[in-house]
Each structure stands twice: as C-alpha cells, then as structure tokens.
Design a protein around this motif. Structure first.
Motif, short mmCIF file in Angstrom:
data_model
loop_
_atom_site.label_atom_id
_atom_site.label_comp_id
_atom_site.label_asym_id
_atom_site.label_seq_id
_atom_site.Cartn_x
_atom_site.Cartn_y
_atom_site.Cartn_z
N VAL A 29 0.54 -1.01 0.36
CA VAL A 29 -0.02 0.11 0.14
C VAL A 29 0.75 1.10 0.07
CG1 VAL A 29 -1.63 1.21 1.22
CG2 VAL A 29 -1.76 -1.06 1.28
N THR A 36 -2.38 9.01 4.63
CA THR A 36 -2.62 9.00 3.33
C THR A 36 -3.50 10.56 2.82
OG1 THR A 36 -3.40 8.11 1.18
CG2 THR A 36 -4.71 7.77 2.89
N ASN A 89 -5.15 10.56 -0.41
CA ASN A 89 -5.02 9.71 -1.24
C ASN A 89 -7.56 9.28 -0.61
OD1 ASN A 89 -7.21 7.87 -3.17
ND2 ASN A 89 -5.51 7.56 -3.90
N GLU A 114 -8.25 5.70 -1.08
CA GLU A 114 -7.19 4.32 -0.75
C GLU A 114 -8.37 4.86 0.96
OE1 GLU A 114 -2.83 3.29 -1.12
OE2 GLU A 114 -3.30 5.63 -0.08
#
Length: 467
Positions: A19, A341, A343, A346
């Motif tokens: 990841v 993150t 994102n 995600e």
C-alpha cells in the motif's frame, strides 16, 4: 541499516505491504493573470473625481500604515516568500465565495491555527491565542443578519467565529485582515493598542481613529459588518464591478493611480476598505518594503497571507491549490504502525475492507506535489519504501535524502511524497526503540499526553509544519 532516527527533519513509519503511503495526485500550477497593472504617471490622470479615503463614509482601513508593511512580515522569521504573488491580479483579489462564506473554520480550528502561529508568547504580553474579553450582544441589522450573543471571558477565536457567522464573512478573511492590519496573528509581543484598533476600522487618513470603535470585539465585528455593507449600500459606487476604475498606488495623491477592472464584489469591498493597489515595486518585494515612495502594501499583504495560509484565494494570488487532509490509520497487527494518506479513495477502501487498520481521522494537511516538485514557500517531503522493513521513510532534509539514495540499498526512492508548510502548526515527531518506528502528530494535546505518560516513545521535536 536504517536512516538515522534522530534526524530532526525526517520520520519513518511502517505500513501495510504493497500500500503506497501518502498517495498524491499531481496538480499543475497555472498563473492566473499578469503581474500587475502598469503605473500611470500622476500628470496623465485626472484625480479630481477619484474618491479619497477622507471623503464619504469610508470607515475602513485607510491609514498611512497601509503604505508601510512595518514589522508584520518580520514576525514570520523569514518564512514567507514573494513567489506567492506570481499571477497577481489587482482586479480579482479574492472570490466572492471565499470572502462571504462563514463556517470555514470552527472555534477549535481557529484556536489551533492561532496556537500554531505563536508557539510561545513573550513574557508580559498577551498574544492573540491567549486573548479573552467580555463581549456585548449585537442585534441583527441591515448588513449582519445574525445575532452576536455576548459572553464573559470570550476567546479571540470565539469572537472571530461569532462575528463571521453574524455577518456572513469568512473566518479566514477576518484572520487575514487581523494580520495585514496589525500583525496580531503572529505577533509575540503585541501592545494594547494593537487590540484597540485590531482591524484598522474607523482609522482614516489624516485623522485620529474613532474611539467609539475601539476594542477587539468592536473591531472584528465592525470590520465584518463593513465588508458586507460594501456589497449592499448603493452609496459605495465608485468601484463598480465589471468596469474599469482608477485605483491609487498610495495615500499620497501625487503618486497617481492605475486602471483596474474590478471583477467581483469581494475585490471591490477590499478596495473600499483599503483603497490602494500595490505597484510593481511592492509586488517584487514580496512581504517586505520596496525602495519606492509610492509603494503600498495593504491589499498585497491580504493576498499574500490568504494564499500562504489557506491556499489560493480564488482571486489575485497564486494558483497553488488548497492543502488537502492527511488521513491517519493505526494497526495493532503491525506493531503499533501508523499509516497516512491524502488519497480519499484509498482511505475509504481501508476503512471498509481491511480490518488490520483502525481509522483515526484526519490528522493534518499538506499540499500535493506538482509534477514531482513543490512551489516556493513549501518544503518537499521525500519518500522512500523498504520491502525489507515493510515501511516507508520520509524526510524533508534534502541532504539526508541524497545520502540514503546513494548509500543505503534497503531503501527505494519514490520521489516527493507531498509538500509541507514552512510555518504554521507544528507536526511533532516521536521515535520508539520498542516498536522501531516513528510516529508524528499535529495534535498538541496528544503529543503532550504521550510525552507525559508513554515511555515507549521519545519526543524528537517538530518534524515540519502544516498550514
């Protein structure tokens, strides 16, 4: 071998294999407008019909201090940059939406913002983050539709929030005006007079400030009210939206003026409040003073602070996008690892499909890199991945990044992960010999608790800053 855990500009965290931590979406940087209008010599323009600050019901900030940046930028300790003004458009200083939308920051968010700007106040002074006063109730009126309910011992953050909601003016705008007027947001030794005329409201050229508007609450509320009044009171008509007006370079009329096509109500309001535009010398000076007697700085500094603190104003500043949230996860499965993150997709996928990770919310903000690089005024955070350690390593130290790339085969360089701020709210870093990991947080309360109660973690100071 692992990178030096004690580096003051790096951190490392273990995460789920495969990841990509801190996944970034690249955003192109596109200037919005030309640098500035061309100055018009005073003899070439008829100034008789151009309103001056002492004509009419101005009540805005029009004092001579607008022609002097003073010590405001100095309180930033050299952290601010002229590059913010790339693409400056005097006709579009800020969008209407960003000027006239309240609720952009909660009281707690305003307080954290103020705390981050002044980590330590000089002894004997009360900095804005610690300021409090008893406030008075202010009833709705033609310009502020909400009620400001007074209270005892009300913080500066609460006063800003209440004035914003009552009058429908952005909390961010009020913070920026506080800074560009008296430097109060970043000042570490503010005198009483800075609070007395905090927003420069009711302080016209050539006359003393009007004492009926003295006081921090008065100043913040009246400035918010006035910014709304400019859009509703038809008597303010000499900067018509969509038409070209002559806007002075300086309070001294002999400096002349230049043509500006004012494109929206918010920009007109800023010129009614402070009726001068920066000339080329003022823009070239960034946050500093220009060697030019006709340079003024009020609206220049408004764009500077808004853009550097909150991202693009949607108007005359840099097209640098606003910072985005960094999502944080924790895993007991992976030995107290944290995963970060930007994102959102995600983050959503992890929350719904991977039980190894517990979502802990959005910890701080950062800018996404543009084509692998960061604009001036931000700091590149270099990212490495190690399949051996099943973790990512991050550093803002370019020299350290170079050394790791050239000498440590355990780590694969993945480029610029994101762009951090050069000043603002500190992101604190800890190191754990027990877990073999770094941990970082922008939550000062959390950092203080770990320092006091958890011996597994050693405090390593500030890793970088978040806006």
């Amino acid at each position: 071998m692992r990178p030096n855990s004690r580096s003051t500009t790096s951190f490392r965290t273990r995460t789920l294999v495969g990841v990509a931590a801190i996944a970034m979406v690249m955003a192109a940087f596109v200037p919005q407008a030309a640098l500035a209008e061309t100055e018009v010599p005073p003899q070439a323009v008829d100034l008789t019909d151009i309103p001056t600050p002492d004509q009419g019901d101005y009540e805005g900030s029009t004092g001579e201090h607008e022609a002097n940046p003073g010590d405001y930028a100095a309180t930033q300790e050299g952290q601010l940059h002229a590059d913010t003004l790339k693409g400056f458009d005097p006709g579009y200083l800020i969008s209407d939406a960003k000027m006239y939308t309240s609720g952009t920051m909660s009281v707690a968010q305003i307080q954290r913002f103020l705390d981050g700007k002044v980590p330590r106040c000089q002894s004997g002074y009360t900095c804005l983050k610690d300021f409090a006063q008893t406030t008075r109730t202010k009833a709705p009126n033609s310009y502020c539709s909400g009620t400001y309910k007074g209270a005892s011992r009300e913080s500066a953050a609460a006063i800003i929030s209440k004035a914003s909601k009552a009058c429908g003016v952005s909390e961010k705008v009020l913070l920026v005006v506080l800074q560009k007027e008296q430097g109060l947001v970043t000042h570490t030794w503010p005198s009483d007079w800075r609070y007395r005329i905090a927003m420069g409201y009711g302080c016209p050229d050539g006359a003393a400030c009007d004492s009926q508007y003295f006081g921090f609450q008065n100043q913040v509320y009246m400035a918010a009210k006035q910014l709304k009044r400019y859009t509703k009171d038809s008597s303010f008509n000499w900067y018509p939206v969509g038409k070209t007006s002559q806007v002075r370079w300086h309070p001294n009329a002999s400096c002349g003026s230049g043509p500006v096509t004012i494109r929206n109500n918010a920009t007109a309001a800023l010129y009614y409040y402070t009726p001068y535009q920066p000339n080329r010398a003022a823009l070239a000076a960034g946050y500093g003073a220009a060697n030019d007697a006709c340079a003024s700085y009020g609206n220049r500094n408004f764009v500077n602070y808004y853009t550097d603190w909150f991202g693009g104003s949607g108007g005359g500043g840099s097209s640098q996008p606003a910072p985005v949230s960094v999502h944080r996860f924790w895993s007991s499965t992976f030995d107290n690892a944290h995963f970060y993150t930007t994102n959102a997709s995600e983050a959503s996928k992890l929350r719904t499909s991977d039980r190894n990770w517990k979502y802990e919310g959005t910890d701080f903000r950062a800018w996404q890199a543009s084509n692998g690089s960061c604009r001036a005024g931000t700091v590149a955070i270099h990212r490495f991945w190690s399949s051996k350690f099943e973790s990512h390593f991050f550093t803002s130290n370019a020299a350290e990044a170079k050394t790791v790339r050239e000498t440590d085969r355990n780590w694969s360089y993945e480029g610029t992960g994101f762009c951090a701020a050069t000043s603002g709210t500190p992101v604190y870093r800890f190191w754990s010999e027990t877990f073999g990991k770094h941990f970082y947080t922008a939550n000062q309360s959390e950092a203080n608790t770990i320092r006091r109660t958890d011996r597994n973690w050693s405090f390593e100071g500030t890793a970088f800053y978040t806006p």
